[in-house]
Design an enzyme around this catalytic site. Structure first.
Site, PDB file in Angstrom:
ATOM      1  N   GLU A   1      29.258   4.300  35.492  1.00 51.72           N
ATOM      2  CA  GLU A   1      29.340   4.130  36.956  1.00 51.72           C
ATOM      3  C   GLU A   1      30.485   4.947  37.550  1.00 51.72           C
ATOM      4  OE1 GLU A   1      30.220   2.097  34.662  1.00 51.72           O
ATOM      5  OE2 GLU A   1      32.204   1.321  35.198  1.00 51.72           O
TER       6      GLU A   1
ATOM      7  N   HIS B   1      32.152   4.133  30.877  1.00 49.74           N
ATOM      8  CA  HIS B   1      31.915   3.710  32.260  1.00 49.74           C
ATOM      9  C   HIS B   1      30.980   4.689  32.972  1.00 49.74           C
ATOM     10  CE1 HIS B   1      35.030   0.523  32.774  1.00 49.74           C
ATOM     11  NE2 HIS B   1      35.564   1.138  31.728  1.00 49.74           N
TER      12      HIS B   1
ATOM     13  N   CYS C   1      31.349  -1.216  28.706  1.00 48.43           N
ATOM     14  CA  CYS C   1      32.717  -1.430  28.247  1.00 48.43           C
ATOM     15  C   CYS C   1      32.967  -2.932  28.010  1.00 48.43           C
ATOM     16  CB  CYS C   1      33.703  -0.785  29.218  1.00 48.43           C
ATOM     17  SG  CYS C   1      35.259  -0.412  28.404  1.00 48.43           S
TER      18      CYS C   1
END
Ligand code: GLN
Length: 189
Positions: free
Chosen positions: A174, A172, A78
């Protein structure tokens, strides 16, 4: 394997957890010396304009540029993708980008009404199981150079790209429980 996460702003903890799950040792880098001796680097999501200012004031930006020039593998997500791009569209004039992947990235490209959304992505190299991707005020790639592999798209827009050992995601990874993209990155290190 030691992987530095540039830890000036953004979702650092989540990347640390994902890297640990994927078998690496995360190192949170807040000062330039913390990039010494690492095998790879992660640039997290957050706000690219703020991160750009903090990279300058902390001195981490110049150390990072050196490591990237030396070919250290990097994963930008991002805001991190924006910072690694050759060209930033709708950026702030003074924001730094490291230009290590030949893409033009448009900030906040998905527009206001879809500021944030989730999408099941078909990712080249991850098999048939889609990747659950979280997009938050996400950019997309407007132009990808000939040497850039596009690994996933939303509509026609590239959102996951790789050039050599530079991997960038507009979303994202994660924030998903799925660790396949962090593993894919580490396999290339
Ligand atoms: N819109 C942000 C930027 O320009 C990126 C958002 C994010 O990292 N989730 O940096």
């Amino acid at each position: 394997m030691k992987v530095a996460i540039v830890a000036l702003q953004g979702d650092v903890r989540e990347h640390a957890a994902a890297l640990t799950d994927a078998g690496a040792t995360p190192v949170l880098a807040r000062v330039p010396e913390q990039l010494d001796g690492v095998d790879a680097i992660v640039l997290p999501g957050g706000e690219s304009t703020t991160m750009s200012l903090l990279l300058a004031s902390s001195g981490v930006g110049d150390a990072l540029a050196e490591r990237l020039d030396a070919g250290t593998p990097v994963f930008g997500t991002c805001a991190g993708m924006i910072l690694l791009a050759r060209e930033v569209l709708d950026g702030r004039a003074d924001q730094r980008s490291f230009g290590v992947i030949d893409i033009a990235v448009r900030r906040n490209a998905f527009g206001r009404q879809v500021d944030s959304f989730e999408a099941d992505l078909q990712v080249d190299g991850l098999g048939r199981e889609p990747f659950p991707a979280v997009f938050i005020r996400a950019p997309f790639v407007d132009r990808a150079g000939d040497d850039v592999e596009v690994l996933a798209r939303v509509a026609e827009h590239p959102v996951l790209c790789r050039q050599g050992n530079v991997l960038v995601a507009a979303f994202h990874p994660e924030l998903s429980a799925d660790r396949r993209l962090h593993r894919l990155f580490l396999e290339g290190v």
